[in-house]
Design an enzyme around this catalytic site. Structure first.
Site, mmCIF file in Angstrom:
data_model
loop_
_atom_site.group_PDB
_atom_site.id
_atom_site.type_symbol
_atom_site.label_atom_id
_atom_site.label_comp_id
_atom_site.label_asym_id
_atom_site.label_seq_id
_atom_site.Cartn_x
_atom_site.Cartn_y
_atom_site.Cartn_z
ATOM 1 N N HIS A 1 0.850 -1.195 0.000
ATOM 2 C CA HIS A 1 0.000 0.000 0.000
ATOM 3 C C HIS A 1 0.887 1.248 0.000
ATOM 4 O O HIS A 1 1.940 1.266 0.650
ATOM 5 C CB HIS A 1 -0.926 -0.006 1.231
ATOM 6 N N GLU B 1 -4.078 2.379 -7.345
ATOM 7 C CA GLU B 1 -4.479 3.432 -6.419
ATOM 8 C C GLU B 1 -3.550 4.638 -6.554
ATOM 9 O O GLU B 1 -2.486 4.673 -5.912
ATOM 10 C CB GLU B 1 -4.381 2.928 -4.984
#
Ligand code: PGA
Length: 257
Positions: free
Chosen positions: A95, A167
């Site tokens: 992430h 993302e």
């Protein structure tokens, strides 16, 4: 009929075990047993067992937000893939918050992906460019390199089973979701990188998600995209009504397709 969309809630560093239990009981009541969407919640490690108890017998599945890059042993404060095996099905790896604030590197991320597969966990590899990369037109180069480096220790069969979450960092937690057209181009670019490395058949099977300021009002536009198999939801996954709303949109989309 369209494949089930995967809706993943990433709670990040929020909710105690008691809060997690209460939230999940309410969520289950609100969404019932989703039939055409697959719902996954990624609580913090501390709340995983409470969440597992709350979700027993339901169709909502569990994921972890991270995993160690080593097998069990002397590594204070870390959680190994082997410890997660049987407890969660998915693991978010790489992430951007971990890459940026905790210095996580591609090499480590590649090892984490391999350990997930070894322990029968489905990794969700997160890739995305910063605002600077975006403005300098480096987005494709940056995400393609994150993808190639992240997958480097996997064989084709493992790549097929890996989920990729696109993302853009500038869209995470900013309320500035990027345009569906742009997401579609970026996903197509990432898929073509997989195709060049592992073949078209493998690339066609890989599931891609979009994440970044998703809410119940914009979810549909991304779920409508040809190459997008679901959503990774951060902030709004903590808002019960919003998250239930996103799941309902996904259910409707899949059923109508
Ligand atoms: P956000 O986060 O929905 O709050 O933008 C997405 C993510 O970080 O996965």
């Amino acid at each position: 009929m369209k494949k089930k969309s995967l809706i993943i809630g990433n709670w990040k560093m929020n909710l105690t075990p008691a809060e997690a239990t209460s939230y999940l009981i309410k969520l289950q009541k609100k969404i019932g047993e989703p039939t055409s969407a697959q719902v996954v919640i990624c609580p913090g490690f501390l709340s995983i067992t409470a969440a597992e108890r709350a979700l027993k017998g339901t169709k909502i599945e569990l994921g972890a937000q991270n995993v160690a890059s080593q097998e069990p042993g002397a590594l204070t404060g870390e959680i190994a893939a082997k410890q997660l095996e049987g407890l969660v099905r998915y693991v978010i790896v790489g992430h951007s918050e971990r890459r940026i604030h905790l210095g996580e590197r591609d090499r480590e991320i590649a090892t984490k992906l391999a350990l997930c597969h070894l322990h029968h966990l489905t990794p969700i590899l997160a890739v995305g460019e910063t605002l600077h990369d975006y403005e300098e037109r480096l987005a494709a180069r940056v995400v393609n390199s994150q993808l190639t480096a992240g997958l480097r220790d996997l064989d084709a069969e493992e790549v097929e089973k890996t989920i990729i979450a696109y993302e853009p960092v500038w869209a995470i937690g900013t309320g500035k979701a990027c345009s569906p057209r742009y997401v579609s181009q970026m996903i197509a670019g990432l898929r073509s990188v997989i195709s060049a490395l592992y073949g078209e058949e493998v690339a066609a099977k890989v599931k891609f998600l979009y994440g970044g300021s998703i809410n119940s009002l914009n979810a549909e536009a991304y779920l409508d995209l040809e190459g997008c198999g679901g959503l990774l939801v951060g902030h709004e996954s903590l808002e019960l009504d919003e998250f239930a709303g996103i799941v309902k949109v996904a259910e409707r989309e899949t059923a109508e397709a």
